[in-house]
Design a protein around this motif. Structure first.
Motif, short mmCIF file in Angstrom:
data_model
loop_
_atom_site.label_atom_id
_atom_site.label_comp_id
_atom_site.label_asym_id
_atom_site.label_seq_id
_atom_site.Cartn_x
_atom_site.Cartn_y
_atom_site.Cartn_z
N LEU A 237 0.83 -1.20 0.00
CA LEU A 237 0.00 0.00 0.00
C LEU A 237 0.87 1.26 0.00
CD1 LEU A 237 -2.12 -1.33 2.97
CD2 LEU A 237 -2.87 -1.32 0.60
N THR A 238 0.40 2.28 -0.67
CA THR A 238 1.05 3.59 -0.62
C THR A 238 -0.04 4.62 -0.37
OG1 THR A 238 2.77 2.92 -2.17
CG2 THR A 238 2.45 5.28 -1.87
N THR A 239 0.17 5.44 0.66
CA THR A 239 -0.80 6.46 1.01
C THR A 239 -0.08 7.76 1.29
OG1 THR A 239 -2.72 6.93 2.42
CG2 THR A 239 -0.83 5.88 3.48
N LYS A 240 -0.81 8.84 1.25
CA LYS A 240 -0.24 10.17 1.47
C LYS A 240 -0.50 10.58 2.91
CE LYS A 240 1.30 13.27 -1.55
NZ LYS A 240 2.61 13.09 -2.13
N GLY A 241 0.57 10.64 3.71
CA GLY A 241 0.47 11.11 5.08
C GLY A 241 0.75 12.60 5.15
N TYR A 242 0.95 13.09 6.35
CA TYR A 242 1.22 14.51 6.54
C TYR A 242 2.56 14.91 5.92
CZ TYR A 242 1.96 18.97 8.88
OH TYR A 242 2.19 20.28 9.14
N MET B 25 3.60 7.24 2.54
CA MET B 25 3.84 6.17 3.50
C MET B 25 3.65 4.86 2.73
SD MET B 25 1.45 7.68 6.59
CE MET B 25 1.61 6.27 7.64
N LYS B 26 4.64 3.99 2.81
CA LYS B 26 4.55 2.68 2.17
C LYS B 26 4.30 1.65 3.25
CE LYS B 26 7.23 4.04 -1.72
NZ LYS B 26 7.28 3.60 -3.04
N LEU B 27 3.21 0.91 3.10
CA LEU B 27 2.78 -0.05 4.10
C LEU B 27 2.65 -1.42 3.47
CD1 LEU B 27 -0.24 2.07 5.42
CD2 LEU B 27 2.12 2.20 6.20
N CYS C 51 0.30 -5.60 10.23
CA CYS C 51 0.58 -4.48 9.32
C CYS C 51 1.97 -3.96 9.68
CB CYS C 51 -0.42 -3.35 9.52
SG CYS C 51 -2.09 -3.76 9.07
N LYS C 52 2.62 -3.42 8.69
CA LYS C 52 3.97 -2.90 8.92
C LYS C 52 4.21 -1.71 8.01
CE LYS C 52 8.71 -4.48 9.04
NZ LYS C 52 9.62 -5.58 8.92
N THR C 53 4.94 -0.74 8.51
CA THR C 53 5.33 0.41 7.71
C THR C 53 6.69 0.13 7.10
OG1 THR C 53 4.13 1.88 9.20
CG2 THR C 53 5.75 2.89 7.74
N LEU C 54 6.77 0.19 5.78
CA LEU C 54 8.04 -0.05 5.10
C LEU C 54 8.86 1.23 5.02
CD1 LEU C 54 6.76 -2.31 2.18
CD2 LEU C 54 7.85 -3.02 4.33
N SER C 55 8.20 2.36 4.77
CA SER C 55 8.90 3.64 4.75
C SER C 55 7.90 4.77 4.94
CB SER C 55 9.66 3.84 3.43
OG SER C 55 8.76 3.95 2.35
N HIS C 56 8.38 5.87 5.49
CA HIS C 56 7.54 7.05 5.69
C HIS C 56 8.43 8.27 5.87
CE1 HIS C 56 8.25 7.76 10.00
NE2 HIS C 56 8.36 6.46 10.10
N SER C 57 7.81 9.43 5.77
CA SER C 57 8.53 10.69 6.03
C SER C 57 7.67 11.56 6.95
CB SER C 57 8.85 11.40 4.72
OG SER C 57 7.69 11.56 3.94
N VAL D 155 -10.18 1.03 15.72
CA VAL D 155 -8.80 1.49 15.78
C VAL D 155 -8.78 2.98 16.11
CG1 VAL D 155 -6.69 1.85 14.45
CG2 VAL D 155 -7.99 -0.27 14.17
N ASP D 156 -8.02 3.34 17.14
CA ASP D 156 -7.94 4.73 17.59
C ASP D 156 -6.85 5.48 16.83
OD1 ASP D 156 -9.93 4.39 19.51
OD2 ASP D 156 -8.47 3.62 20.97
N ALA D 157 -7.14 6.73 16.49
CA ALA D 157 -6.15 7.60 15.85
C ALA D 157 -5.13 8.07 16.88
CB ALA D 157 -6.84 8.81 15.22
N ILE D 158 -4.02 8.57 16.41
CA ILE D 158 -2.98 9.10 17.29
C ILE D 158 -3.26 10.59 17.51
CG2 ILE D 158 -0.51 9.59 17.49
CD1 ILE D 158 -0.05 7.13 15.69
N THR D 159 -3.34 10.99 18.77
CA THR D 159 -3.58 12.39 19.10
C THR D 159 -2.43 13.24 18.56
OG1 THR D 159 -4.72 11.71 21.11
CG2 THR D 159 -4.01 14.01 20.98
N GLY D 160 -2.77 14.27 17.82
CA GLY D 160 -1.77 15.17 17.25
C GLY D 160 -1.24 14.70 15.90
N ALA D 161 -1.67 13.52 15.48
CA ALA D 161 -1.22 12.98 14.19
C ALA D 161 -2.42 12.42 13.44
CB ALA D 161 -0.16 11.92 14.40
N THR D 162 -3.48 13.18 13.42
CA THR D 162 -4.72 12.72 12.80
C THR D 162 -4.55 12.45 11.31
OG1 THR D 162 -5.88 14.11 14.39
CG2 THR D 162 -7.18 13.23 12.60
N ILE D 163 -3.83 13.31 10.62
CA ILE D 163 -3.66 13.12 9.17
C ILE D 163 -2.91 11.82 8.89
CG2 ILE D 163 -2.55 14.05 7.09
CD1 ILE D 163 -3.13 16.86 8.23
N SER D 164 -1.84 11.57 9.61
CA SER D 164 -1.04 10.36 9.40
C SER D 164 -1.83 9.10 9.75
CB SER D 164 0.23 10.41 10.25
OG SER D 164 1.00 11.53 9.91
#
Length: 178
Positions: free
Chosen positions: A87-92, A96-98, A111-117, A146-155
């Motif tokens: 998967l490839t998605t657009k984070g903040y 992000m490659k998952l 699930c695993k994150t392969l790369s992100h910025s 699944v709960d979102a991360i506070t302060g990182a809603t976009i990601s």
């Protein structure tokens, strides 16, 4: 005329020769290292696939048209234990490659994150165990838990949207197999 040659033409010829030699060396080094880098990438991908779908005994690519936007590749476990979704998605912070392993019963194994910025300390938390382990055992029906991360809603929303697309692709694969 002799002065022009020594002051203008000779330095230009020397620089051109240096550039040609350096370019040839870079091309040679690239031709030697490219296969090594590609092999290392392939091994890294296979390792990640084995981590997110542990019961699988080898993988084969699945070709399906009109995949959801965030799904780039699908692999089927050769023993029928499930599927792996790249998967490839657009984070903040950017792409992000998952990778997500969904067992044949429709639940996520890992699930695993392969790369992100993503931003360090905020969006980067999507790659850490506390966040990504929330997805383990979830199905498309229970993904809302699944709960979102506070302060990182976009990601975290981008991560979750990618997993939702993995479930859409999973349904497509299952439908195609009928």
């Amino acid at each position: 005329m002799k002065k022009n040659f020594n002051e203008i033409v000779k330095p230009v010829l020397v620089l051109v020769c240096i550039c040609l030699v350096v370019t040839a060396l870079l091309a040679y080094i690239n031709s030697v290292t490219s296969p090594i880098i590609a092999k290392a990438e392939q091994e890294k991908t296979e390792q990640a696939m084995s981590e997110v779908l542990t019961e699988a005994e080898g993988f084969r690519p699945v070709e399906i048209d009109n995949l959801p936007d965030r799904v780039t590749e699908i692999y089927s476990a050769e023993n029928g234990s499930g599927y792996v979704f790249m998967l490839t998605t657009k984070g903040y912070g950017g792409d992000m490659k998952l990778i997500c392993g969904i067992k044949s019963d429709g639940t996520i194994e890992q699930c695993k994150t392969l790369s992100h910025s993503e931003t360090s300390g905020l969006g980067s938390k999507t790659a850490e165990d506390p966040y990504r382990n929330q997805y383990c055992g979830k199905s498309s029906d229970t993904l809302s838990e699944v709960d979102a991360i506070t302060g990182a809603t976009i990601s975290s929303t981008a991560y979750k949207n990618a997993i939702e697309d993995a479930f859409k692709a999973f349904d497509m694969v299952k439908e195609a197999e009928k």
